[in-house]
Scaffold this motif. Structure first.
Motif, PDB file in Angstrom:
ATOM      1  N   SER A 145      -2.399  16.456  -0.263  1.00  0.00           N
ATOM      2  CA  SER A 145      -3.601  16.945   0.399  1.00  0.00           C
ATOM      3  C   SER A 145      -4.853  16.752  -0.450  1.00  0.00           C
ATOM      4  N   ASP A 146      -4.687  16.648  -1.767  1.00  0.00           N
ATOM      5  CA  ASP A 146      -5.821  16.480  -2.673  1.00  0.00           C
ATOM      6  C   ASP A 146      -5.983  14.999  -2.994  1.00  0.00           C
ATOM      7  N   GLN A 147      -6.970  14.344  -2.353  1.00  0.00           N
ATOM      8  CA  GLN A 147      -7.144  12.912  -2.562  1.00  0.00           C
ATOM      9  C   GLN A 147      -7.528  12.625  -4.018  1.00  0.00           C
ATOM     10  N   ARG A 148      -6.786  11.713  -4.634  1.00  0.00           N
ATOM     11  CA  ARG A 148      -7.026  11.367  -6.042  1.00  0.00           C
ATOM     12  C   ARG A 148      -7.223   9.866  -6.243  1.00  0.00           C
ATOM     13  N   LEU A 149      -7.193   9.112  -5.139  1.00  0.00           N
ATOM     14  CA  LEU A 149      -7.261   7.666  -5.234  1.00  0.00           C
ATOM     15  C   LEU A 149      -8.453   7.135  -4.446  1.00  0.00           C
ATOM     16  N   VAL A 150      -9.224   6.254  -5.083  1.00  0.00           N
ATOM     17  CA  VAL A 150     -10.310   5.535  -4.414  1.00  0.00           C
ATOM     18  C   VAL A 150     -10.054   4.048  -4.620  1.00  0.00           C
ATOM     19  N   VAL A 151      -9.932   3.293  -3.537  1.00  0.00           N
ATOM     20  CA  VAL A 151      -9.812   1.835  -3.639  1.00  0.00           C
ATOM     21  C   VAL A 151     -11.096   1.212  -3.120  1.00  0.00           C
ATOM     22  N   THR A 152     -11.521   0.117  -3.751  1.00  0.00           N
ATOM     23  CA  THR A 152     -12.843  -0.451  -3.456  1.00  0.00           C
ATOM     24  C   THR A 152     -12.725  -1.940  -3.121  1.00  0.00           C
ATOM     25  N   PRO A 153     -12.085  -2.288  -2.013  1.00  0.00           N
ATOM     26  CA  PRO A 153     -11.886  -3.713  -1.701  1.00  0.00           C
ATOM     27  C   PRO A 153     -13.095  -4.366  -1.043  1.00  0.00           C
ATOM     28  N   HIS A 154     -13.307  -5.641  -1.366  1.00  0.00           N
ATOM     29  CA  HIS A 154     -14.164  -6.460  -0.513  1.00  0.00           C
ATOM     30  C   HIS A 154     -13.272  -7.025   0.595  1.00  0.00           C
ATOM     31  N   GLU A 155     -13.831  -7.862   1.446  1.00  0.00           N
ATOM     32  CA  GLU A 155     -13.104  -8.293   2.638  1.00  0.00           C
ATOM     33  C   GLU A 155     -11.773  -8.964   2.315  1.00  0.00           C
ATOM     34  N   GLY A 156     -11.767  -9.855   1.330  1.00  0.00           N
ATOM     35  CA  GLY A 156     -10.534 -10.543   0.972  1.00  0.00           C
ATOM     36  C   GLY A 156      -9.491  -9.606   0.406  1.00  0.00           C
ATOM     37  N   GLU A 157      -9.915  -8.691  -0.475  1.00  0.00           N
ATOM     38  CA  GLU A 157      -8.971  -7.726  -1.057  1.00  0.00           C
ATOM     39  C   GLU A 157      -8.444  -6.772   0.005  1.00  0.00           C
ATOM     40  N   PHE A 158      -9.296  -6.414   0.955  1.00  0.00           N
ATOM     41  CA  PHE A 158      -8.850  -5.541   2.046  1.00  0.00           C
ATOM     42  C   PHE A 158      -7.719  -6.212   2.812  1.00  0.00           C
ATOM     43  N   ALA A 159      -7.875  -7.503   3.099  1.00  0.00           N
ATOM     44  CA  ALA A 159      -6.837  -8.229   3.845  1.00  0.00           C
ATOM     45  C   ALA A 159      -5.542  -8.321   3.051  1.00  0.00           C
ATOM     46  N   ARG A 160      -5.637  -8.398   1.729  1.00  0.00           N
ATOM     47  CA  ARG A 160      -4.419  -8.450   0.915  1.00  0.00           C
ATOM     48  C   ARG A 160      -3.704  -7.107   0.900  1.00  0.00           C
ATOM     49  N   LEU A 161      -4.459  -6.036   0.806  1.00  0.00           N
ATOM     50  CA  LEU A 161      -3.847  -4.712   0.704  1.00  0.00           C
ATOM     51  C   LEU A 161      -3.396  -4.180   2.054  1.00  0.00           C
ATOM     52  N   PHE A 162      -4.152  -4.506   3.107  1.00  0.00           N
ATOM     53  CA  PHE A 162      -3.857  -3.993   4.449  1.00  0.00           C
ATOM     54  C   PHE A 162      -3.803  -5.153   5.451  1.00  0.00           C
ATOM     55  N   PRO A 163      -2.836  -6.041   5.333  1.00  0.00           N
ATOM     56  CA  PRO A 163      -2.851  -7.262   6.162  1.00  0.00           C
ATOM     57  C   PRO A 163      -2.785  -6.991   7.655  1.00  0.00           C
ATOM     58  N   GLU A 164      -2.008  -6.011   8.079  1.00  0.00           N
ATOM     59  CA  GLU A 164      -1.873  -5.745   9.517  1.00  0.00           C
ATOM     60  C   GLU A 164      -3.152  -5.158  10.090  1.00  0.00           C
ATOM     61  N   ILE A 165      -3.786  -4.279   9.338  1.00  0.00           N
ATOM     62  CA  ILE A 165      -5.040  -3.678   9.812  1.00  0.00           C
ATOM     63  C   ILE A 165      -6.127  -4.744   9.873  1.00  0.00           C
ATOM     64  N   ALA A 175       0.822  -1.213   0.000  1.00  0.00           N
ATOM     65  CA  ALA A 175       0.000   0.000   0.000  1.00  0.00           C
ATOM     66  C   ALA A 175       0.856   1.263   0.000  1.00  0.00           C
ATOM     67  N   GLY A 176       2.067   1.170   0.574  1.00  0.00           N
ATOM     68  CA  GLY A 176       2.949   2.343   0.608  1.00  0.00           C
ATOM     69  C   GLY A 176       3.296   2.860  -0.768  1.00  0.00           C
ATOM     70  N   GLU A 177       3.356   1.977  -1.768  1.00  0.00           N
ATOM     71  CA  GLU A 177       3.661   2.420  -3.128  1.00  0.00           C
ATOM     72  C   GLU A 177       2.525   3.274  -3.686  1.00  0.00           C
ATOM     73  N   LEU A 178       1.299   2.903  -3.358  1.00  0.00           N
ATOM     74  CA  LEU A 178       0.167   3.727  -3.771  1.00  0.00           C
ATOM     75  C   LEU A 178       0.194   5.079  -3.074  1.00  0.00           C
ATOM     76  N   GLN A 179       0.521   5.068  -1.785  1.00  0.00           N
ATOM     77  CA  GLN A 179       0.599   6.329  -1.048  1.00  0.00           C
ATOM     78  C   GLN A 179       1.643   7.252  -1.662  1.00  0.00           C
ATOM     79  N   ASN A 180       2.769   6.690  -2.058  1.00  0.00           N
ATOM     80  CA  ASN A 180       3.831   7.514  -2.660  1.00  0.00           C
ATOM     81  C   ASN A 180       3.380   8.114  -3.986  1.00  0.00           C
ATOM     82  N   ALA A 181       2.613   7.338  -4.760  1.00  0.00           N
ATOM     83  CA  ALA A 181       2.201   7.813  -6.083  1.00  0.00           C
ATOM     84  C   ALA A 181       1.050   8.807  -6.015  1.00  0.00           C
ATOM     85  N   PHE A 182       0.172   8.650  -5.031  1.00  0.00           N
ATOM     86  CA  PHE A 182      -1.042   9.473  -4.983  1.00  0.00           C
ATOM     87  C   PHE A 182      -1.092  10.384  -3.769  1.00  0.00           C
ATOM     88  N   GLY A 183      -0.067  10.363  -2.921  1.00  0.00           N
ATOM     89  CA  GLY A 183      -0.106  11.139  -1.688  1.00  0.00           C
ATOM     90  C   GLY A 183      -0.213  12.630  -1.938  1.00  0.00           C
TER      91      GLY A 183
END
Length: 494
Positions: A368-388, A358-366
């Motif tokens: 103050s002006d939000q430009r990124l929307v991610v739309t995970p279901h439960e499984g995709e959420f766990a893949r993208l944010f495993p610790e959370i 996820a840090g790579e996405l933050q670096n590319a889209f970080g």
């Protein structure tokens, strides 16, 4: 006096509601008077909904929820009804208003373990309210099992006992109420799953706390509603043209997996994008061309092709992921779009491409002006944010907020209780999505709708909220025979 301007409905957490109660008492309002109104509202609901009851059984807990129950029992008895009272724990240990309510109740109370269900009973559950954040005590869990097995109607005070008021999770066991009476505002546990499914019909009763006191505790947690994005929606004008309404590019997968991207593209056109282009690899051009009419078709195979496409300043908004397949290329394309200043809805394979990254996405889209929307279901959420996802102490709202903060973007955590969160702390919960949306391709349609709202010029959080709501409303209109294809035909302006 409340503002006449439409505002989204806010939810109060249990902690915020406790602060409201405290502030009301400090302002000089009689706190016992508030408890009287709450308990009497519960009694009125019981009499209104179940006038045929042979016996009202009131279960009272060890706190203020129990106090509401004692008052409800007193009111029911005074109305002439037959009432049986049972308490959890030692009623002599009650304090404050709850102790006063017990003292004012002339009915004898038996231990909850002594309750034996009878045909014709209606149960008033005043054991624990929205403040419960621990496992339901064993005696209470036994009562839940007993009453559930007897299939007796339950009226819950504030929230069915066993439901966590902050997260909506079940704490051991929980009543499935036919009706719930809560006070002043709804709480997250009324809306989030599985709590919502335990509430039955829900009544919000105003016990008389001034709205200025309630509103002072309002945070950025809302029910998803048109009031969130209404002020950001561009007004139609005679001067409009297709590019002014926004150009959305949807990136297609290979020739054997083109359907998902076409669903996104066609949904975006129905949702109001001025022009939608499907960017297809050369091998998939023919199959895509055979299915497209109003959606434009272009060839994009390589990073160089995408760079040329991005050089046109009108092409600023993208959907990437549905049916895309090639995870390495998806990751490369997403980063290119971010670094070029583009706006992106990242779904499906696009999310999987950043598994644990996820840090790579933050670096590319970080920024103050939000430009990124991610739309995970439960499984995709766990893949993208495993610790959370692995933090069992967090509810869905807190998880989504944490993910949005980690990403510096908007997170749409999908489900029957979809949560939309922004890194600035704003959260919206969609409560109208029908179960029929749990079908293949439904998420691809959602990605396209959100992409259209971004292309229209809405800020990312508002675009995500608007898209989720349009998707849910379309699902309701489509009915039980819904498929992803038919859903598109039911997308309408809000």
């Amino acid at each position: 006096m409340r503002s006449l301007k439409a505002k989204p409905e806010f939810l109060l957490t249990p902690a915020a509601m406790a602060r409201v109660d405290g502030a009301a008492a400090r302002s000089g309002i009689d706190s016992y008077g508030l408890m009287l109104r709450a308990g009497e509202a519960v009694a009125a609901a019981a009499l209104r909904l179940y006038p045929q009851a042979l016996r009202y059984v009131v279960l009272c807990g060890p706190g203020n929820n129990g106090g509401d129950g004692y008052i409800a029992a007193t009111a029911l008895s005074r109305s002439g009804a037959i009432v049986e009272l049972f308490s959890l724990g030692d009623a002599s240990a009650l304090k404050g208003d709850a102790a006063r309510a017990r003292a004012d109740c002339e009915l004898a109370a038996g231990a909850i373990e002594l309750y034996a269900p009878m045909r014709g009973d209606v149960v008033v559950d005043a054991l624990f309210g929205a403040g419960l954040s621990r496992e339901l005590p064993d005696a209470a869990q036994a009562a839940v099992r007993l009453i559930t097995d007897a299939d007796l109607p339950v009226i819950a005070v504030d929230l069915p006992s066993g439901i966590d008021g902050l997260t909506g999770s079940v704490r051991g066991k929980a009543f499935r109420a036919r009706h719930t009476v809560t006070f002043m505002t709804r709480k997250p546990g009324h809306v989030l799953l599985p709590g919502r499914m335990h509430c039955g019909s829900l009544e919000v009763f105003d016990i008389g706390i001034p709205w200025r006191i309630v509103e002072a505790e309002a945070c950025a947690l809302h029910i998803n509603d048109t009031a969130i994005w209404a002020d950001h929606t561009p007004r139609a004008s005679a001067e409009d043209h297709k590019y002014r309404r926004g150009h959305l590019t949807v990136l297609s997968g290979p020739e054997t997996a083109t359907g998902a991207a076409r669903l996104s593209a066609e949904a975006a056109l129905m949702a109001g994008a001025g022009i939608v282009s499907l960017a297809s690899p050369a091998t998939a051009l023919a199959v895509n061309a055979a299915h497209l009419t109003a959606v434009m078709l272009t060839r994009i195979d390589t990073a160089s092709d995408l760079a040329v496409w991005l050089s046109d300043s009108r092409r600023t908004t993208f959907v990437l992921g549905p049916g895309f397949g090639d995870l390495d290329r998806a990751r490369q394309f997403a980063i290119m779009i971010g670094e070029a200043g583009g706006r992106l809805v990242l779904d499906a394979d696009g999310i999987s491409a950043f598994k644990g990254r996820a840090g790579e996405l933050q670096n590319a889209f970080g920024g103050s002006d939000q430009r990124l929307v991610v739309t995970p279901h439960e499984g995709e959420f766990a893949r993208l944010f495993p610790e959370i996802a692995a933090d069992i102490g967090m509810g869905k709202v807190d998880r989504t907020l944490a993910a949005a903060s980690a990403l510096s973007g908007i997170v749409v955590y999908k489900g029957a209780d979809t949560v939309i969160a922004s890194p600035d702390g704003r959260v919206a919960i969609e409560e109208t999505a029908p179960p029929t949306l749990a079908t293949a391709g439904s998420g691809d349609v959602l990605a396209g709708i959100i992409g259209a709202r971004l292309a229209n010029g809405l800020p990312a959080f508002e675009a995500a909220c608007a898209g989720v709501h349009q998707h849910a409303q379309g699902g309701l209109r489509a009915g039980r025979a819904l498929t992803a294809e038919t859903l598109i035909n039911h997308i309408m302006p809000d």
